[in-house]
Scaffold this motif. Structure first.
Motif, PDB file in Angstrom:
ATOM      1  N   ALA A   1      -7.908  44.625  24.185  1.00  0.00           N
ATOM      2  CA  ALA A   1      -7.307  45.478  25.212  1.00  0.00           C
ATOM      3  C   ALA A   1      -7.856  46.888  25.076  1.00  0.00           C
ATOM      4  O   ALA A   1      -7.943  47.438  23.977  1.00  0.00           O
ATOM      5  N   GLY A   2      -8.240  47.476  26.180  1.00  0.00           N
ATOM      6  CA  GLY A   2      -8.744  48.831  26.201  1.00  0.00           C
ATOM      7  C   GLY A   2     -10.191  49.000  25.770  1.00  0.00           C
ATOM      8  O   GLY A   2     -10.754  50.070  25.918  1.00  0.00           O
ATOM      9  N   ALA A   3     -10.804  47.961  25.233  1.00  0.00           N
ATOM     10  CA  ALA A   3     -12.183  48.072  24.749  1.00  0.00           C
ATOM     11  C   ALA A   3     -13.124  47.102  25.450  1.00  0.00           C
ATOM     12  O   ALA A   3     -14.329  47.211  25.302  1.00  0.00           O
ATOM     13  N   MET A   4     -12.595  46.172  26.213  1.00  0.00           N
ATOM     14  CA  MET A   4     -13.392  45.099  26.791  1.00  0.00           C
ATOM     15  C   MET A   4     -14.553  45.616  27.640  1.00  0.00           C
ATOM     16  O   MET A   4     -15.682  45.192  27.469  1.00  0.00           O
ATOM     17  N   HIS A   5     -14.292  46.557  28.514  1.00  0.00           N
ATOM     18  CA  HIS A   5     -15.347  47.039  29.406  1.00  0.00           C
ATOM     19  C   HIS A   5     -16.444  47.783  28.662  1.00  0.00           C
ATOM     20  O   HIS A   5     -17.623  47.653  28.981  1.00  0.00           O
ATOM     21  N   ALA A   6     -16.077  48.525  27.630  1.00  0.00           N
ATOM     22  CA  ALA A   6     -17.082  49.225  26.835  1.00  0.00           C
ATOM     23  C   ALA A   6     -17.964  48.231  26.097  1.00  0.00           C
ATOM     24  O   ALA A   6     -19.181  48.413  26.026  1.00  0.00           O
ATOM     25  N   VAL A   7     -17.372  47.189  25.558  1.00  0.00           N
ATOM     26  CA  VAL A   7     -18.155  46.158  24.851  1.00  0.00           C
ATOM     27  C   VAL A   7     -19.137  45.512  25.800  1.00  0.00           C
ATOM     28  O   VAL A   7     -20.306  45.305  25.469  1.00  0.00           O
ATOM     29  N   LEU A   8     -18.693  45.185  26.977  1.00  0.00           N
ATOM     30  CA  LEU A   8     -19.562  44.500  27.933  1.00  0.00           C
ATOM     31  C   LEU A   8     -20.689  45.399  28.431  1.00  0.00           C
ATOM     32  O   LEU A   8     -21.765  44.924  28.734  1.00  0.00           O
TER      33      LEU A   8
END
Length: 109
Positions: A99-106
């Motif tokens: 949660a909260g990090a998914m878009h940055a990882v992708l």
């Protein structure tokens, strides 16, 4: 040349990634199972593997999360998550469902 660590981890087939993401985006009971036992959840989603063997090998450590992203966040990023899960790189970036990090990882992949 692939590393030995990558070679020991099972790959997530496209059909399993589809089912996994569908369930993570829609099914509260499955989400609870995933949080409690991600290996059993993957088998339920269709991965052809024995959950005890996955645990013993510490396989798929890339799916460990402290707080699972919301159903709507997973649904919104489904295509990108599927590409990430089915690539060789998915085993080198451990927080795809966080949660909260998914878009940055992708974005990093």
């Amino acid at each position: 040349m692939p590393s030995a660590a990558l070679d020991t981890k099972p790959r997530i087939p496209h059909r399993v990634a589809d089912r996994l993401l569908e369930l993570l985006a829609t099914d509260d009971a499955f989400r609870e199972l995933f949080k409690a036992d991600r290996h059993a959840a993957l088998v339920q989603a269709g991965l052809d593997a024995d959950p005890s063997q996955l645990k013993e090998a510490s396989a798929l450590g890339c799916l460990v999360v402290n707080e699972l992203a919301s159903k709507s966040d997973i649904a919104a990023a489904r295509d990108t998550l599927k590409a990430h899960l089915t690539s060789d790189a998915s085993h080198t970036n451990p927080h795809a469902f966080e949660a909260g990090a998914m878009h940055a990882v992708l974005r990093e992949g």
